[in-house]
Design a protein around this motif. Structure first.
Motif, mmCIF file in Angstrom:
data_model
loop_
_atom_site.group_PDB
_atom_site.id
_atom_site.type_symbol
_atom_site.label_atom_id
_atom_site.label_comp_id
_atom_site.label_asym_id
_atom_site.label_seq_id
_atom_site.Cartn_x
_atom_site.Cartn_y
_atom_site.Cartn_z
ATOM 1 N N GLN A 11 56.219 39.292 49.808
ATOM 2 C CA GLN A 11 55.501 40.511 49.314
ATOM 3 C C GLN A 11 54.645 40.192 49.760
ATOM 4 O O GLN A 11 53.498 40.370 50.091
ATOM 5 N N ALA A 12 54.281 39.616 47.730
ATOM 6 C CA ALA A 12 52.296 39.123 47.666
ATOM 7 C C ALA A 12 51.689 38.244 48.834
ATOM 8 O O ALA A 12 51.363 38.564 49.269
ATOM 9 N N GLY A 13 52.460 37.620 49.611
ATOM 10 C CA GLY A 13 51.953 36.644 50.373
ATOM 11 C C GLY A 13 51.891 37.341 52.000
ATOM 12 O O GLY A 13 50.586 36.918 52.342
ATOM 13 N N ILE A 14 52.548 38.688 52.307
ATOM 14 C CA ILE A 14 52.685 38.842 53.188
ATOM 15 C C ILE A 14 51.055 39.717 53.007
ATOM 16 O O ILE A 14 49.873 39.557 53.926
ATOM 17 N N ARG A 15 50.663 40.805 51.925
ATOM 18 C CA ARG A 15 49.652 40.998 51.885
ATOM 19 C C ARG A 15 48.512 40.286 51.647
ATOM 20 O O ARG A 15 47.207 40.333 52.637
ATOM 21 N N THR A 16 48.408 38.507 50.986
ATOM 22 C CA THR A 16 47.388 37.543 50.917
ATOM 23 C C THR A 16 47.144 37.556 52.365
ATOM 24 O O THR A 16 45.795 37.079 52.837
ATOM 25 N N GLY A 17 47.807 37.280 53.270
ATOM 26 C CA GLY A 17 47.571 36.390 54.531
ATOM 27 C C GLY A 17 46.764 37.486 55.405
ATOM 28 O O GLY A 17 46.171 37.260 56.170
ATOM 29 N N LEU A 18 47.277 39.079 55.194
ATOM 30 C CA LEU A 18 46.582 40.360 55.884
ATOM 31 C C LEU A 18 45.479 40.073 55.595
ATOM 32 O O LEU A 18 44.233 40.482 56.609
ATOM 33 N N ALA A 19 45.296 39.808 54.640
ATOM 34 C CA ALA A 19 44.011 40.375 53.491
ATOM 35 C C ALA A 19 42.890 39.210 54.472
ATOM 36 O O ALA A 19 41.806 39.447 54.577
ATOM 37 N N THR A 20 43.102 37.926 54.177
ATOM 38 C CA THR A 20 42.837 36.663 54.655
ATOM 39 C C THR A 20 42.284 37.232 55.708
ATOM 40 O O THR A 20 40.629 36.476 56.604
ATOM 41 N N ALA A 21 43.060 37.377 57.055
ATOM 42 C CA ALA A 21 43.029 37.947 58.315
ATOM 43 C C ALA A 21 41.621 38.690 58.354
ATOM 44 O O ALA A 21 40.675 39.092 59.607
ATOM 45 N N ALA A 22 41.679 39.586 57.340
ATOM 46 C CA ALA A 22 40.799 41.441 58.209
ATOM 47 C C ALA A 22 39.039 40.158 57.341
ATOM 48 O O ALA A 22 38.788 40.758 57.925
ATOM 49 N N THR A 23 39.571 39.627 56.125
ATOM 50 C CA THR A 23 38.537 39.827 56.063
ATOM 51 C C THR A 23 37.841 38.069 56.717
ATOM 52 O O THR A 23 36.453 37.935 56.732
ATOM 53 N N THR A 24 38.615 36.843 57.096
ATOM 54 C CA THR A 24 38.130 35.657 57.758
ATOM 55 C C THR A 24 38.091 36.300 59.050
ATOM 56 O O THR A 24 37.216 34.887 59.989
ATOM 57 N N GLY A 25 38.478 36.892 59.999
ATOM 58 C CA GLY A 25 38.841 37.467 60.698
ATOM 59 C C GLY A 25 39.567 35.997 62.207
ATOM 60 O O GLY A 25 40.033 36.328 62.919
ATOM 61 N N LYS A 26 40.097 35.033 60.859
ATOM 62 C CA LYS A 26 41.350 34.281 61.803
ATOM 63 C C LYS A 26 42.588 34.559 62.326
ATOM 64 O O LYS A 26 43.039 36.395 61.798
ATOM 65 N N PRO A 27 43.095 34.366 62.526
ATOM 66 C CA PRO A 27 44.580 34.411 63.686
ATOM 67 C C PRO A 27 45.789 35.690 61.983
ATOM 68 O O PRO A 27 45.875 34.012 61.971
ATOM 69 N N VAL A 28 46.206 36.476 62.175
ATOM 70 C CA VAL A 28 47.275 36.744 61.439
ATOM 71 C C VAL A 28 48.154 35.494 61.587
ATOM 72 O O VAL A 28 48.537 35.591 59.996
ATOM 73 N N ILE A 29 48.797 35.172 62.119
ATOM 74 C CA ILE A 29 50.005 34.730 62.579
ATOM 75 C C ILE A 29 49.278 33.093 61.459
ATOM 76 O O ILE A 29 50.266 32.502 60.304
ATOM 77 N N LYS A 30 48.284 32.675 61.676
ATOM 78 C CA LYS A 30 47.821 31.417 61.474
ATOM 79 C C LYS A 30 47.570 32.076 59.742
ATOM 80 O O LYS A 30 48.459 31.283 58.665
ATOM 81 N N CYS A 31 47.715 32.888 59.026
ATOM 82 C CA CYS A 31 46.969 33.475 57.738
ATOM 83 C C CYS A 31 48.025 33.943 57.042
ATOM 84 O O CYS A 31 48.300 32.959 56.163
ATOM 85 N N LEU A 32 49.103 34.145 58.243
ATOM 86 C CA LEU A 32 50.903 34.135 57.483
ATOM 87 C C LEU A 32 51.515 33.212 56.973
ATOM 88 O O LEU A 32 51.997 32.671 56.446
ATOM 89 N N GLU A 33 51.344 32.352 58.046
ATOM 90 C CA GLU A 33 51.693 30.345 57.822
ATOM 91 C C GLU A 33 50.913 30.017 56.985
ATOM 92 O O GLU A 33 51.607 29.400 55.602
ATOM 93 N N GLU A 34 49.845 30.694 56.269
ATOM 94 C CA GLU A 34 49.265 29.555 55.466
ATOM 95 C C GLU A 34 49.704 30.124 54.232
ATOM 96 O O GLU A 34 49.587 29.542 52.883
ATOM 97 N N ALA A 35 50.705 31.636 53.973
ATOM 98 C CA ALA A 35 50.407 32.072 52.699
ATOM 99 C C ALA A 35 52.158 32.092 52.624
ATOM 100 O O ALA A 35 52.520 32.699 51.387
ATOM 101 N N ARG A 36 52.829 31.469 53.687
ATOM 102 C CA ARG A 36 53.947 31.229 53.658
ATOM 103 C C ARG A 36 54.205 29.840 52.289
ATOM 104 O O ARG A 36 53.756 29.207 51.658
ATOM 105 N N THR A 37 55.866 30.413 51.515
ATOM 106 C CA THR A 37 56.414 29.449 50.508
ATOM 107 C C THR A 37 57.420 28.977 50.632
ATOM 108 O O THR A 37 58.534 29.386 51.237
ATOM 109 N N SER A 38 57.084 27.780 50.684
ATOM 110 C CA SER A 38 57.896 26.896 50.578
ATOM 111 C C SER A 38 59.298 26.405 49.462
ATOM 112 O O SER A 38 60.577 25.150 50.163
#
Length: 334
Positions: free
Chosen positions: A293-320
């Motif tokens: 959930q923290a990763g999703i919040r981080t990804g959405l916040a990154t997308a909102a502040t940078t304008g990058k695609p949401v999917i790309k930001c969520l991929e960067e925030a995923r945990t492997s």
């Protein structure tokens, strides 16, 4: 990522509008009629004549065949949601062979096309044509004229580098008849004197038909278990009395790399998810990719502040390595 990639401008321009009409392939139609007719006969023989040992054996084969489809072909190879030791990959390859649905290579290729062109005429299982088409009719029609071009667009490098998959691809027409038909059908006759006819119809036709429909439900699941965000009345379907309707199938098409997303409308539950977790605990699987959930919040916040695609930001925030770190997994198999 191998799915949901944007096509090049030239490729997009070459694709026609969605006015393609599928054409029935009659040899495939006749084969499906034969397979389903003999499967119904197998069901009748199971109820009236089969031994309990044969029924238990059928459940055993279907259950392990499902692991080959869900934990193997779908989550391990098509979406790379986790990595597995070579003994596990060999086991899952053999279990996938039980489905008689073709090679892992061809299944992964078709499934990645399905994800990339989801909901369009280029999707082999286009759900917009209805459940019957997605579940059955799509397997009885000729491929889209652009299918050869679509296959060239899919990156299959990871699959080509997997020795287990390529071994199956090379020897499939030797492995499948022997391992998936002759040996499994002969076992009840040889070991507990089951009728040959019962074994052929049950362990042959009925088993294959059940596994095929279970496999076909993977791309059709959004219709059965999912809510349609564009249809306000989708939640009013009578299926709500039979299955749990949710947005998890749609979630899978947004974040297909999450190993916890079940094939049949669930998340974080089910035998396949549990099977993968057990493998991780045994240090036979690692790199279980998910997102918190923290990763999703981080990804959405990154997308909102940078304008990058949401999917790309969520991929960067995923945990492997979430579960790997928790279990201290460091597999000795490579």
């Amino acid at each position: 990522m191998h799915i949901q990639d944007e096509c090049s401008d030239k490729t997009c321009e070459a694709k026609p509008k969605e006015n393609w009409k599928p054409k029935l392939n009659w040899p495939l139609v006749l084969f499906q009629i034969y397979l389903h007719t003999t499967a119904l006969a197998g069901l009748w023989f199971m109820i009236h004549f089969a031994q309990w040992k044969t029924i238990i054996y059928l459940v055993f084969l279907v259950s392990f065949g499902m692991f080959g489809l869900t934990a193997g072909a779908h989550r391990l190879w098509a979406h790379e949601t986790y990595k597995a030791a070579w003994p596990v990959r060999v086991f899952l390859m053999l279990m996938q062979t039980l489905s008689c649905q073709g090679t892992i290579y061809s299944w992964v290729l078709e499934h990645r096309i399905h994800h990339k062109h989801y909901g369009t005429d280029l999707d082999p299982f286009n759900y917009k044509r209805g459940f019957l088409y997605s579940q059955l009719t799509s397997h009885c029609v000729d491929s889209h004229p652009l299918r050869p071009q679509l296959e060239k667009e899919i990156d299959m490098t990871d699959i080509q580098n997997d020795a287990v998959v390529m071994f199956q691809k090379k020897y499939y027409w030797l492995l499948m008849p022997i391992f998936s038909l002759l040996l499994v059908v002969n076992a009840p006759v040889e070991y507990w004197e089951e009728s040959i006819l019962v074994s052929v119809l049950m362990i042959g036709s009925l088993r294959v038909t059940i596994l095929l429909h279970a496999l076909w439900l993977i791309p059709s699941s959004a219709i059965v278990w999912g809510l349609d965000p564009n249809n306000r009345k989708s939640e009013e379907t009578i299926l709500v009395f039979l299955v749990t309707k949710s947005l998890w199938p749609q979630y899978h098409y947004v974040l297909p790399w999450d190993y916890q997303c079940g094939e049949y409308g669930t998340y974080g539950q089910g035998c396949s998810t549990g099977f993968i977790r057990v493998l991780a605990a045994m240090r036979l699987a690692w790199g279980l990719t998910t997102i918190t959930q923290a990763g999703i919040r981080t990804g959405l916040a990154t997308a909102a502040t940078t304008g990058k695609p949401v999917i790309k930001c969520l991929e960067e925030a995923r945990t492997s390595t979430l579960i790997d770190e928790a279990l201290g997994v460091e597999s000795k198999f490579y």
